[in-house]
Design a protein around this motif. Structure first.
Motif, PDB file in Angstrom:
ATOM      1  N   THR A 205       0.822  -1.220   0.000  1.00 32.48           N
ATOM      2  CA  THR A 205       0.000   0.000   0.000  1.00 32.48           C
ATOM      3  C   THR A 205       0.849   1.259   0.000  1.00 32.48           C
ATOM      4  OG1 THR A 205      -1.656  -1.231   1.261  1.00 32.48           O
ATOM      5  CG2 THR A 205      -1.903   1.154   1.154  1.00 32.48           C
ATOM      6  N   LEU A 206       1.813   1.349   0.895  1.00 34.03           N
ATOM      7  CA  LEU A 206       2.625   2.560   0.986  1.00 34.03           C
ATOM      8  C   LEU A 206       3.524   2.728  -0.244  1.00 34.03           C
ATOM      9  CD1 LEU A 206       3.621   2.548   4.774  1.00 34.03           C
ATOM     10  CD2 LEU A 206       1.820   3.845   3.640  1.00 34.03           C
ATOM     11  N   LYS A 207       4.000   1.625  -0.791  1.00 33.42           N
ATOM     12  CA  LYS A 207       4.818   1.708  -1.999  1.00 33.42           C
ATOM     13  C   LYS A 207       3.998   2.259  -3.160  1.00 33.42           C
ATOM     14  CE  LYS A 207       8.090  -2.010  -0.927  1.00 33.42           C
ATOM     15  NZ  LYS A 207       8.622  -3.328  -1.362  1.00 33.42           N
ATOM     16  N   ARG A 208       2.744   1.894  -3.224  1.00 33.65           N
ATOM     17  CA  ARG A 208       1.874   2.378  -4.296  1.00 33.65           C
ATOM     18  C   ARG A 208       1.550   3.856  -4.117  1.00 33.65           C
ATOM     19  NH1 ARG A 208      -2.044  -3.029  -4.834  1.00 33.65           N
ATOM     20  NH2 ARG A 208      -0.431  -4.311  -5.872  1.00 33.65           N
ATOM     21  N   VAL A 209       1.396   4.269  -2.863  1.00 30.19           N
ATOM     22  CA  VAL A 209       1.201   5.701  -2.612  1.00 30.19           C
ATOM     23  C   VAL A 209       2.440   6.482  -3.051  1.00 30.19           C
ATOM     24  CG1 VAL A 209       0.853   7.447  -0.829  1.00 30.19           C
ATOM     25  CG2 VAL A 209      -0.428   5.309  -0.739  1.00 30.19           C
ATOM     26  N   GLN A 210       3.610   5.945  -2.744  1.00 30.63           N
ATOM     27  CA  GLN A 210       4.854   6.597  -3.146  1.00 30.63           C
ATOM     28  C   GLN A 210       4.981   6.652  -4.669  1.00 30.63           C
ATOM     29  OE1 GLN A 210       7.329   8.034  -0.980  1.00 30.63           O
ATOM     30  NE2 GLN A 210       7.782   8.899  -3.004  1.00 30.63           N
ATOM     31  N   ARG A 211       4.518   5.609  -5.355  1.00 25.99           N
ATOM     32  CA  ARG A 211       4.546   5.610  -6.807  1.00 25.99           C
ATOM     33  C   ARG A 211       3.687   6.734  -7.364  1.00 25.99           C
ATOM     34  NH1 ARG A 211       1.901   0.648  -9.578  1.00 25.99           N
ATOM     35  NH2 ARG A 211       3.241  -0.446  -8.104  1.00 25.99           N
ATOM     36  N   PHE A 212       2.509   6.928  -6.771  1.00 24.22           N
ATOM     37  CA  PHE A 212       1.647   8.036  -7.199  1.00 24.22           C
ATOM     38  C   PHE A 212       2.353   9.369  -6.986  1.00 24.22           C
ATOM     39  CE2 PHE A 212      -1.098  11.403  -5.537  1.00 24.22           C
ATOM     40  CZ  PHE A 212      -1.835  11.702  -6.678  1.00 24.22           C
ATOM     41  N   ILE A 213       2.985   9.535  -5.844  1.00 23.69           N
ATOM     42  CA  ILE A 213       3.676  10.799  -5.552  1.00 23.69           C
ATOM     43  C   ILE A 213       4.778  11.065  -6.575  1.00 23.69           C
ATOM     44  CG2 ILE A 213       5.163  11.948  -3.866  1.00 23.69           C
ATOM     45  CD1 ILE A 213       3.586  10.456  -1.672  1.00 23.69           C
ATOM     46  N   ASP A 214       5.514  10.017  -6.917  1.00 21.23           N
ATOM     47  CA  ASP A 214       6.623  10.174  -7.864  1.00 21.23           C
ATOM     48  C   ASP A 214       6.131  10.520  -9.262  1.00 21.23           C
ATOM     49  OD1 ASP A 214       8.336   9.544  -5.795  1.00 21.23           O
ATOM     50  OD2 ASP A 214       8.475   7.414  -6.345  1.00 21.23           O
ATOM     51  N   LEU A 215       4.998   9.950  -9.682  1.00 20.79           N
ATOM     52  CA  LEU A 215       4.512  10.132 -11.052  1.00 20.79           C
ATOM     53  C   LEU A 215       3.497  11.263 -11.200  1.00 20.79           C
ATOM     54  CD1 LEU A 215       4.089   6.396 -12.110  1.00 20.79           C
ATOM     55  CD2 LEU A 215       5.965   7.950 -12.668  1.00 20.79           C
ATOM     56  N   TYR A 216       3.072  11.839 -10.091  1.00 22.69           N
ATOM     57  CA  TYR A 216       2.018  12.858 -10.162  1.00 22.69           C
ATOM     58  C   TYR A 216       2.412  14.052 -11.032  1.00 22.69           C
ATOM     59  CZ  TYR A 216      -1.335  16.418  -8.835  1.00 22.69           C
ATOM     60  OH  TYR A 216      -2.288  17.411  -8.880  1.00 22.69           O
ATOM     61  N   PRO A 217       3.653  14.569 -10.942  1.00 28.04           N
ATOM     62  CA  PRO A 217       3.989  15.714 -11.804  1.00 28.04           C
ATOM     63  C   PRO A 217       3.790  15.416 -13.289  1.00 28.04           C
ATOM     64  CG  PRO A 217       5.627  15.465 -10.086  1.00 28.04           C
ATOM     65  CD  PRO A 217       4.743  14.258 -10.008  1.00 28.04           C
ATOM     66  N   ALA A 218       4.169  14.211 -13.690  1.00 28.01           N
ATOM     67  CA  ALA A 218       4.000  13.858 -15.104  1.00 28.01           C
ATOM     68  C   ALA A 218       2.531  13.658 -15.453  1.00 28.01           C
ATOM     69  CB  ALA A 218       4.793  12.589 -15.417  1.00 28.01           C
ATOM     70  N   ILE A 219       1.777  13.050 -14.532  1.00 30.14           N
ATOM     71  CA  ILE A 219       0.342  12.817 -14.789  1.00 30.14           C
ATOM     72  C   ILE A 219      -0.397  14.137 -14.926  1.00 30.14           C
ATOM     73  CG2 ILE A 219      -1.774  11.811 -13.871  1.00 30.14           C
ATOM     74  CD1 ILE A 219      -0.026   9.849 -12.319  1.00 30.14           C
ATOM     75  N   SER A 220      -0.140  15.055 -14.040  1.00 24.02           N
ATOM     76  CA  SER A 220      -0.886  16.316 -14.024  1.00 24.02           C
ATOM     77  C   SER A 220      -0.572  17.179 -15.237  1.00 24.02           C
ATOM     78  CB  SER A 220      -0.574  17.091 -12.739  1.00 24.02           C
ATOM     79  OG  SER A 220       0.822  17.333 -12.634  1.00 24.02           O
ATOM     80  N   LYS A 221       0.586  16.988 -15.850  1.00 27.99           N
ATOM     81  CA  LYS A 221       0.933  17.755 -17.041  1.00 27.99           C
ATOM     82  C   LYS A 221       0.432  17.099 -18.323  1.00 27.99           C
ATOM     83  CE  LYS A 221       5.127  19.868 -15.128  1.00 27.99           C
ATOM     84  NZ  LYS A 221       6.608  19.962 -15.246  1.00 27.99           N
ATOM     85  N   HIS A 222       0.023  15.851 -18.232  1.00 33.90           N
ATOM     86  CA  HIS A 222      -0.363  15.108 -19.437  1.00 33.90           C
ATOM     87  C   HIS A 222      -1.625  15.668 -20.067  1.00 33.90           C
ATOM     88  CE1 HIS A 222      -0.637  11.763 -22.190  1.00 33.90           C
ATOM     89  NE2 HIS A 222      -1.885  11.503 -21.770  1.00 33.90           N
ATOM     90  N   LYS A 223      -2.607  16.010 -19.219  1.00 32.41           N
ATOM     91  CA  LYS A 223      -3.861  16.554 -19.724  1.00 32.41           C
ATOM     92  C   LYS A 223      -4.279  17.705 -18.824  1.00 32.41           C
ATOM     93  CE  LYS A 223      -7.089  13.940 -21.338  1.00 32.41           C
ATOM     94  NZ  LYS A 223      -8.173  12.937 -21.476  1.00 32.41           N
ATOM     95  N   THR A 224      -5.053  18.597 -19.406  1.00 28.49           N
ATOM     96  CA  THR A 224      -5.500  19.754 -18.631  1.00 28.49           C
ATOM     97  C   THR A 224      -6.703  19.427 -17.742  1.00 28.49           C
ATOM     98  OG1 THR A 224      -6.895  20.459 -20.481  1.00 28.49           O
ATOM     99  CG2 THR A 224      -4.656  21.388 -20.360  1.00 28.49           C
ATOM    100  N   GLU A 225      -7.419  18.349 -18.075  1.00 22.53           N
ATOM    101  CA  GLU A 225      -8.592  17.987 -17.265  1.00 22.53           C
ATOM    102  C   GLU A 225      -8.157  17.519 -15.872  1.00 22.53           C
ATOM    103  OE1 GLU A 225      -9.710  17.894 -21.438  1.00 22.53           O
ATOM    104  OE2 GLU A 225      -8.132  16.872 -20.326  1.00 22.53           O
ATOM    105  N   ALA A 226      -9.047  17.677 -14.928  1.00 24.72           N
ATOM    106  CA  ALA A 226      -8.745  17.261 -13.555  1.00 24.72           C
ATOM    107  C   ALA A 226      -8.683  15.737 -13.458  1.00 24.72           C
ATOM    108  CB  ALA A 226      -9.822  17.791 -12.612  1.00 24.72           C
ATOM    109  N   ILE A 227      -7.814  15.258 -12.597  1.00 23.06           N
ATOM    110  CA  ILE A 227      -7.681  13.814 -12.375  1.00 23.06           C
ATOM    111  C   ILE A 227      -8.770  13.361 -11.413  1.00 23.06           C
ATOM    112  CG2 ILE A 227      -6.165  12.001 -11.518  1.00 23.06           C
ATOM    113  CD1 ILE A 227      -3.801  13.859 -12.135  1.00 23.06           C
ATOM    114  N   GLU A 228      -9.516  12.340 -11.793  1.00 21.73           N
ATOM    115  CA  GLU A 228     -10.562  11.798 -10.921  1.00 21.73           C
ATOM    116  C   GLU A 228     -10.067  10.605 -10.124  1.00 21.73           C
ATOM    117  OE1 GLU A 228     -14.095  10.814 -13.083  1.00 21.73           O
ATOM    118  OE2 GLU A 228     -14.928  12.839 -12.840  1.00 21.73           O
ATOM    119  N   GLN A 229      -9.372   9.681 -10.802  1.00 19.52           N
ATOM    120  CA  GLN A 229      -8.972   8.438 -10.138  1.00 19.52           C
ATOM    121  C   GLN A 229      -7.656   7.927 -10.710  1.00 19.52           C
ATOM    122  OE1 GLN A 229     -10.720   4.265 -10.884  1.00 19.52           O
ATOM    123  NE2 GLN A 229     -11.937   5.031  -9.164  1.00 19.52           N
TER     124      GLN A 229
END
Length: 254
Positions: A205-229
């Motif tokens: 669980t915690l490793k997956r949370v860390q993965r989200f934290i690491d990839l969030y900058p790239a995810i948020s720049k990919h599209k302008t729409e808000a991330i739901e899930q």
């Protein structure tokens, strides 16, 4: 032959009789005194309660209201006030965690109340204290906004521990969790305060949370729409669901 009979002195001498009388009198006096003590103790136990002293560090409990209930329920009662009944009465009141009750001579009831310290809302209708214990109290009376946790019965402590671990990790990266749910199969789902839901599954669980934290900058720049899930139930990578683009209202022709 002449038989000479010796005269024996009777044991009932004035000194002996006086000693017996003194003993009986002393015994009667002791019995009378013991009886009076018993009667006095019973009278004290049955004496009416004239006032209630309420102590505690209150955050959600309204001390004036609780004091009024105690006054109405027990003050002026000429029957024996049972301390256990007072404790049972108080334990039924909202926000009360522990109670200590004692009678103080001559007619005072001393009550010390320890209040629940809520740390989370549980299954929308209940609350959890610091020990992960479930209790019922009016949620609308909360003094602060609390995270919402959810799960099957018996998972309260696990959910509280997991939320603490996840929250500590997120805060290091300026994120904050608002909701955490665990399923019957012990799969976790987390919601952040910005509205993003993270599906974490049952393992790492915690490793997956860390993965989200690491990839969030790239995810948020990919599209302008808000991330739901963000679905992190993969050995590597993740799946992202974006909110649908807002529908622009059609301009009316003049």
């Amino acid at each position: 032959m002449t038989v000479i009979r010796s005269k024996q002195k009777t044991p009932y001498t004035p000194a002996f009789v006086g000693g017996v009388l003194f003993f009986l009198l002393s015994l009667a006096l002791v019995c009378w005194f013991a009886t009076r003590v018993v009667v006095w103790v019973q009278d004290q136990q049955n004496a009416p309660i004239r006032q209630v002293k309420l102590y505690g560090d209150f955050g959600h409990i309204q001390p004036k209201q609780l004091h009024g209930k105690l006054q109405q329920q027990f003050v002026g009662n000429f029957f024996k006030v049972n301390v256990d009944q007072v404790q049972q009465f108080l334990q039924q009141q909202p926000w009360v965690y522990q109670v200590a009750v004692r009678k103080q001579w001559p007619g005072t009831l001393v009550v010390v109340v320890t209040e629940h310290s809520p740390v989370a809302v549980w299954n929308n209708d209940y609350l959890l204290n610091k020990k992960g214990e479930v209790f019922k109290a009016p949620i609308e009376q909360l003094n602060a906004k609390l995270p919402h946790l959810a799960g099957p019965k018996g998972s309260e402590q696990d959910a509280l521990t997991m939320f603490g671990n996840v929250q500590s990790l997120l805060k290091l990266h300026q994120f904050e969790a608002s909701k955490l749910a665990v399923s019957e199969r012990f799969a976790w789902e987390l919601q952040l305060s910005n509205g993003i839901a993270l599906k974490l599954g049952r393992e790492d669980t915690l490793k997956r949370v860390q993965r989200f934290i690491d990839l969030y900058p790239a995810i948020s720049k990919h599209k302008t729409e808000a991330i739901e899930q963000v679905d992190l139930r993969y050995d590597t990578g993740l799946a992202v669901r974006f909110a649908p683009p807002a529908v622009q209202p059609e301009k009316r022709k003049a």
